[in-house]
Design a protein around this motif. Sequence first.
Motif, PDB file in Angstrom:
ATOM      1  N   MET A   1       0.978  -1.146  -0.021  1.00 37.44           N
ATOM      2  CA  MET A   1      -0.069   0.020  -0.018  1.00 37.44           C
ATOM      3  C   MET A   1       0.839   1.288  -0.028  1.00 37.44           C
ATOM      4  N   SER A   2       0.729   2.422  -0.937  1.00 31.74           N
ATOM      5  CA  SER A   2       1.472   3.388  -1.051  1.00 31.74           C
ATOM      6  C   SER A   2       0.924   4.370   0.122  1.00 31.74           C
ATOM      7  N   GLN A   3       1.963   5.061   0.633  1.00 37.19           N
ATOM      8  CA  GLN A   3       1.756   5.807   1.806  1.00 37.19           C
ATOM      9  C   GLN A   3       1.407   7.295   1.423  1.00 37.19           C
ATOM     10  N   SER A   4       1.564   7.524   0.099  1.00 36.92           N
ATOM     11  CA  SER A   4       1.751   8.995  -0.385  1.00 36.92           C
ATOM     12  C   SER A   4       0.212   9.407  -0.055  1.00 36.92           C
ATOM     13  N   SER A   5      -0.157  10.739  -0.277  1.00 34.66           N
ATOM     14  CA  SER A   5      -1.463  11.309  -0.462  1.00 34.66           C
ATOM     15  C   SER A   5      -2.116  10.797  -1.809  1.00 34.66           C
ATOM     16  N   LYS A   6      -3.108  11.046  -1.865  1.00 34.02           N
ATOM     17  CA  LYS A   6      -4.085  10.567  -2.936  1.00 34.02           C
ATOM     18  C   LYS A   6      -4.881  11.973  -3.420  1.00 34.02           C
ATOM     19  N   TYR A   7      -4.557  12.243  -4.791  1.00 37.29           N
ATOM     20  CA  TYR A   7      -5.565  13.057  -5.376  1.00 37.29           C
ATOM     21  C   TYR A   7      -6.774  12.342  -6.152  1.00 37.29           C
ATOM     22  N   ILE A   8      -8.024  12.923  -5.714  1.00 34.76           N
ATOM     23  CA  ILE A   8      -9.066  12.133  -5.973  1.00 34.76           C
ATOM     24  C   ILE A   8      -9.911  13.019  -7.083  1.00 34.76           C
ATOM     25  N   TYR A   9     -10.178  12.055  -8.330  1.00 35.87           N
ATOM     26  CA  TYR A   9     -10.916  12.725  -9.403  1.00 35.87           C
ATOM     27  C   TYR A   9     -12.396  12.606  -9.377  1.00 35.87           C
ATOM     28  N   GLY A  10     -12.936  11.529  -8.896  1.00 37.06           N
ATOM     29  CA  GLY A  10     -14.387  11.040  -9.016  1.00 37.06           C
ATOM     30  C   GLY A  10     -14.498   9.597  -8.405  1.00 37.06           C
ATOM     31  N   ILE A  11     -15.672   9.337  -8.168  1.00 42.18           N
ATOM     32  CA  ILE A  11     -16.138   7.945  -8.000  1.00 42.18           C
ATOM     33  C   ILE A  11     -16.675   7.219  -8.853  1.00 42.18           C
ATOM     34  N   ILE A  12     -16.627   6.145  -8.997  1.00 48.11           N
ATOM     35  CA  ILE A  12     -17.279   5.240 -10.173  1.00 48.11           C
ATOM     36  C   ILE A  12     -17.575   3.690  -9.759  1.00 48.11           C
ATOM     37  N   GLU A  13     -18.613   3.159 -10.338  1.00 42.74           N
ATOM     38  CA  GLU A  13     -18.688   1.833  -9.869  1.00 42.74           C
ATOM     39  C   GLU A  13     -17.886   0.729 -10.694  1.00 42.74           C
ATOM     40  N   GLU A  14     -16.880   0.289  -9.750  1.00 39.77           N
ATOM     41  CA  GLU A  14     -15.767  -0.619 -10.412  1.00 39.77           C
ATOM     42  C   GLU A  14     -15.291  -1.371  -9.375  1.00 39.77           C
ATOM     43  N   PRO A  15     -15.671  -3.003  -8.979  1.00 43.72           N
ATOM     44  CA  PRO A  15     -15.322  -3.617  -8.054  1.00 43.72           C
ATOM     45  C   PRO A  15     -13.938  -4.167  -8.084  1.00 43.72           C
ATOM     46  N   GLN A  16     -13.380  -4.060  -9.232  1.00 44.52           N
ATOM     47  CA  GLN A  16     -11.872  -4.466  -9.350  1.00 44.52           C
ATOM     48  C   GLN A  16     -10.713  -3.630  -9.020  1.00 44.52           C
ATOM     49  N   PRO A  17      -9.737  -3.863  -8.523  1.00 49.34           N
ATOM     50  CA  PRO A  17      -8.596  -2.929  -8.690  1.00 49.34           C
ATOM     51  C   PRO A  17      -7.991  -2.974 -10.269  1.00 49.34           C
ATOM     52  N   ARG A  18      -7.709  -1.543 -10.244  1.00 45.57           N
ATOM     53  CA  ARG A  18      -7.430  -1.479 -11.955  1.00 45.57           C
ATOM     54  C   ARG A  18      -6.541  -0.114 -12.111  1.00 45.57           C
ATOM     55  N   LYS A  19      -5.682  -0.328 -12.789  1.00 43.72           N
ATOM     56  CA  LYS A  19      -4.863   0.904 -13.400  1.00 43.72           C
ATOM     57  C   LYS A  19      -5.465   1.269 -14.785  1.00 43.72           C
ATOM     58  N   PHE A  20      -5.613   2.488 -14.927  1.00 41.51           N
ATOM     59  CA  PHE A  20      -6.319   3.015 -16.136  1.00 41.51           C
ATOM     60  C   PHE A  20      -5.669   3.107 -17.399  1.00 41.51           C
ATOM     61  N   GLY A  21      -4.286   3.299 -17.009  1.00 41.49           N
ATOM     62  CA  GLY A  21      -3.508   3.259 -18.286  1.00 41.49           C
ATOM     63  C   GLY A  21      -3.257   4.774 -19.014  1.00 41.49           C
ATOM     64  N   PHE A  22      -3.660   5.751 -18.079  1.00 40.43           N
ATOM     65  CA  PHE A  22      -3.503   7.171 -18.574  1.00 40.43           C
ATOM     66  C   PHE A  22      -3.046   7.786 -17.169  1.00 40.43           C
ATOM     67  N   PHE A  23      -2.619   8.952 -17.350  1.00 38.88           N
ATOM     68  CA  PHE A  23      -1.987   9.834 -16.492  1.00 38.88           C
ATOM     69  C   PHE A  23      -2.839  11.322 -15.961  1.00 38.88           C
ATOM     70  N   GLY A  24      -2.477  11.513 -14.851  1.00 36.82           N
ATOM     71  CA  GLY A  24      -3.191  13.051 -14.105  1.00 36.82           C
ATOM     72  C   GLY A  24      -2.270  13.761 -13.822  1.00 36.82           C
ATOM     73  N   ILE A  25      -2.637  14.421 -12.499  1.00 34.23           N
ATOM     74  CA  ILE A  25      -1.997  15.676 -12.004  1.00 34.23           C
ATOM     75  C   ILE A  25      -0.494  15.012 -11.848  1.00 34.23           C
ATOM     76  N   GLY A  26       0.323  15.907 -12.189  1.00 32.52           N
ATOM     77  CA  GLY A  26       1.853  15.736 -12.388  1.00 32.52           C
ATOM     78  C   GLY A  26       2.478  14.592 -13.064  1.00 32.52           C
ATOM     79  N   GLU A  27       1.464  14.280 -13.866  1.00 32.95           N
ATOM     80  CA  GLU A  27       1.814  12.979 -14.834  1.00 32.95           C
ATOM     81  C   GLU A  27       2.101  11.822 -14.256  1.00 32.95           C
ATOM     82  N   VAL A  28       1.083  11.520 -13.029  1.00 31.88           N
ATOM     83  CA  VAL A  28       1.453  10.269 -12.431  1.00 31.88           C
ATOM     84  C   VAL A  28       0.068   9.517 -12.717  1.00 31.88           C
ATOM     85  N   GLU A  29       0.449   8.017 -12.804  1.00 33.36           N
ATOM     86  CA  GLU A  29      -0.539   6.991 -13.272  1.00 33.36           C
ATOM     87  C   GLU A  29      -1.628   7.085 -12.296  1.00 33.36           C
ATOM     88  N   VAL A  30      -3.011   6.967 -13.221  1.00 36.79           N
ATOM     89  CA  VAL A  30      -4.227   6.902 -12.287  1.00 36.79           C
ATOM     90  C   VAL A  30      -4.646   5.668 -12.130  1.00 36.79           C
TER      91      VAL A  30
END
Length: 250
Positions: A1-30
């Motif tokens: 588990m990463s101990q860094s802070s988390k920038y939150i974009y929104g809430i979706i219905e998704e029961p599975q862990p997922r990396k989305f394959g694109f990048f957000g604030i600071g060019e960090v993976e979403v």
Amino acid sequence: MSQSSKYIYGIIEEPQPRKFGFFGIGEVEVYAINHQKLAAVVSDTELQEVDPTRKNVLAHTVVEDKLLKEYDLLPMGFGIVANSEDEVRSLLVKNYDSLIRELKRLAGKIEVELKVFWDQEAITQQLQDGNREFARLKAKISSASSPLEAQNLLVEAGKLVERLAMSWKTKYAEGAYNHLKKLSFDARMSNPIGVKNILNASFLIDKSKESEFQKEIYKLDSEYQGKVNFKYVGPLAPYNFIKLKLEPVK
């Protein structure tokens, strides 16, 4: 588990862990932080506050746009940062039932924005063609005996433009709003932006019928014959139509 802070974009219905394959604030993976059926869409950050620079706001918007192509989205406003993954998950746990209800209510729906502006050339042409007072003022301005007199006459002419613009607001902008509202689940008016803006509205519509909604705007544009200009933006996450107050995590 990463101990860094988390920038939150929104809430979706998704029961599975997922990396989305694109990048957000600071060019960090979403990626997703899950609890049962829900997921918070986040990226890691070392910041406690994210500055609303053009680059950061654009990155936030791009993530939401990408999510909307695949999910119904409850968007977070810009700059929401949680201290840890545990805090994000606690937010989902504490608000789980209300988040599920709101996602269900907004399922298959998007927000679109419409701004209407009166056209400078069209309004001037109408005044020149059929307004005797405007013609009188125009003649007096050209023969004004002093800059002060010319300035006062220009102010009077400006008031004529303003009165005509307000009549167009009732005839064209409000007419467009009332027509499009009938094609929407909900609609909201916001304060105009700038002198020429006579309608600033948001509509909650069926995602699958966006093209039909756009066609109605094209019809109005043709019907109004260049008197006003339309600016359409969408699809957007339904910021203006969320009926939800999150319980804070203590």
